[in-house]
Scaffold this motif. Structure first.
Motif, PDB file in Angstrom:
ATOM      1  N   MET A  10       0.859  -1.190   0.000  1.00  0.00           N
ATOM      2  CA  MET A  10       0.000   0.000   0.000  1.00  0.00           C
ATOM      3  C   MET A  10       0.891   1.234   0.000  1.00  0.00           C
ATOM      4  O   MET A  10       1.841   1.314   0.770  1.00  0.00           O
ATOM      5  CB  MET A  10      -0.890   0.041   1.242  1.00  0.00           C
ATOM      6  CG  MET A  10      -1.927  -1.030   1.330  1.00  0.00           C
ATOM      7  SD  MET A  10      -3.053  -0.779   2.739  1.00  0.00           S
ATOM      8  CE  MET A  10      -1.948  -0.931   4.146  1.00  0.00           C
ATOM      9  N   SER A  11       0.560   2.216  -0.859  1.00  0.00           N
ATOM     10  CA  SER A  11       1.385   3.419  -0.911  1.00  0.00           C
ATOM     11  C   SER A  11       0.581   4.716  -0.831  1.00  0.00           C
ATOM     12  O   SER A  11       1.174   5.790  -0.826  1.00  0.00           O
ATOM     13  CB  SER A  11       2.215   3.420  -2.194  1.00  0.00           C
ATOM     14  OG  SER A  11       1.360   3.390  -3.318  1.00  0.00           O
ATOM     15  N   CYS A  15      -5.005   2.968  -2.049  1.00  0.00           N
ATOM     16  CA  CYS A  15      -4.621   1.603  -1.675  1.00  0.00           C
ATOM     17  C   CYS A  15      -5.345   1.180  -0.395  1.00  0.00           C
ATOM     18  O   CYS A  15      -5.844   0.057  -0.292  1.00  0.00           O
ATOM     19  CB  CYS A  15      -3.118   1.508  -1.452  1.00  0.00           C
ATOM     20  SG  CYS A  15      -2.106   1.769  -2.920  1.00  0.00           S
ATOM     21  N   GLU A  16      -5.394   2.074   0.567  1.00  0.00           N
ATOM     22  CA  GLU A  16      -6.089   1.783   1.816  1.00  0.00           C
ATOM     23  C   GLU A  16      -7.554   1.456   1.551  1.00  0.00           C
ATOM     24  O   GLU A  16      -8.090   0.494   2.104  1.00  0.00           O
ATOM     25  CB  GLU A  16      -6.005   2.980   2.772  1.00  0.00           C
ATOM     26  CG  GLU A  16      -4.632   3.229   3.325  1.00  0.00           C
ATOM     27  CD  GLU A  16      -4.562   4.478   4.179  1.00  0.00           C
ATOM     28  OE1 GLU A  16      -5.564   5.218   4.297  1.00  0.00           O
ATOM     29  OE2 GLU A  16      -3.478   4.738   4.739  1.00  0.00           O
ATOM     30  N   GLN A  17      -8.207   2.253   0.706  1.00  0.00           N
ATOM     31  CA  GLN A  17      -9.613   2.020   0.381  1.00  0.00           C
ATOM     32  C   GLN A  17      -9.808   0.674  -0.291  1.00  0.00           C
ATOM     33  O   GLN A  17     -10.756  -0.048   0.009  1.00  0.00           O
ATOM     34  CB  GLN A  17     -10.145   3.137  -0.501  1.00  0.00           C
ATOM     35  CG  GLN A  17     -10.250   4.470   0.200  1.00  0.00           C
ATOM     36  CD  GLN A  17     -10.618   5.610  -0.754  1.00  0.00           C
ATOM     37  OE1 GLN A  17     -10.634   5.432  -1.966  1.00  0.00           O
ATOM     38  NE2 GLN A  17     -10.887   6.765  -0.192  1.00  0.00           N
ATOM     39  N   GLU A  21     -12.083  -2.274   1.366  1.00  0.00           N
ATOM     40  CA  GLU A  21     -13.230  -2.836   0.651  1.00  0.00           C
ATOM     41  C   GLU A  21     -13.095  -4.346   0.502  1.00  0.00           C
ATOM     42  O   GLU A  21     -14.064  -5.082   0.689  1.00  0.00           O
ATOM     43  CB  GLU A  21     -13.380  -2.177  -0.720  1.00  0.00           C
ATOM     44  CG  GLU A  21     -13.846  -0.742  -0.640  1.00  0.00           C
ATOM     45  CD  GLU A  21     -13.798  -0.011  -1.975  1.00  0.00           C
ATOM     46  OE1 GLU A  21     -13.531  -0.662  -3.016  1.00  0.00           O
ATOM     47  OE2 GLU A  21     -14.035   1.210  -1.983  1.00  0.00           O
ATOM     48  N   ALA A  22     -11.896  -4.810   0.189  1.00  0.00           N
ATOM     49  CA  ALA A  22     -11.670  -6.250   0.048  1.00  0.00           C
ATOM     50  C   ALA A  22     -11.925  -6.967   1.373  1.00  0.00           C
ATOM     51  O   ALA A  22     -12.554  -8.034   1.399  1.00  0.00           O
ATOM     52  CB  ALA A  22     -10.241  -6.511  -0.431  1.00  0.00           C
ATOM     53  N   ALA A  32     -13.280  -2.608   8.762  1.00  0.00           N
ATOM     54  CA  ALA A  32     -11.857  -2.754   8.469  1.00  0.00           C
ATOM     55  C   ALA A  32     -11.264  -1.378   8.241  1.00  0.00           C
ATOM     56  O   ALA A  32     -11.866  -0.534   7.597  1.00  0.00           O
ATOM     57  CB  ALA A  32     -11.658  -3.619   7.232  1.00  0.00           C
ATOM     58  N   THR A  33     -10.070  -1.171   8.791  1.00  0.00           N
ATOM     59  CA  THR A  33      -9.356   0.084   8.624  1.00  0.00           C
ATOM     60  C   THR A  33      -7.920  -0.233   8.242  1.00  0.00           C
ATOM     61  O   THR A  33      -7.235  -0.962   8.960  1.00  0.00           O
ATOM     62  CB  THR A  33      -9.366   0.897   9.937  1.00  0.00           C
ATOM     63  OG1 THR A  33     -10.717   1.088  10.354  1.00  0.00           O
ATOM     64  CG2 THR A  33      -8.707   2.240   9.739  1.00  0.00           C
ATOM     65  N   ALA A  34      -7.476   0.306   7.120  1.00  0.00           N
ATOM     66  CA  ALA A  34      -6.107   0.089   6.657  1.00  0.00           C
ATOM     67  C   ALA A  34      -5.294   1.367   6.823  1.00  0.00           C
ATOM     68  O   ALA A  34      -5.830   2.474   6.750  1.00  0.00           O
ATOM     69  CB  ALA A  34      -6.113  -0.340   5.192  1.00  0.00           C
TER      70      ALA A  34
END
Length: 65
Positions: A10-11, A15-17, A21-22, A32-34
């Motif tokens: 992730m950059s 990417c976080e979204q 979502e996945a 979920a929180t990235a």
């Protein structure tokens, strides 16, 4: 229950979204929180860790539970 997984690749915010979502599509996940800067995602719910890793990898990133 909260599970933290390591996510590599992730950059940016997009990417976080994508990872969030996945992960939210996995059965048993309630949220979920990235965080690309920390290279991790925190998942709430009762999902199996291997299913979480698979979902992230299917989205194009590398993950470890």
């Amino acid at each position: 229950m909260s599970t933290t997984i390591t996510v590599e690749g992730m950059s940016c915010d997009h990417c976080e979204q994508t990872v969030e979502e996945a992960l939210r599509d996995v059965a048993g996940v309630t949220d979920a929180t990235a965080d690309h800067e920390a290279a991790q995602a925190v998942v709430e719910g009762e999902a199996d860790a291997s299913a979480l890793v698979s979902a992230v990898e299917d989205a194009g990133y590398t993950a470890q539970a």
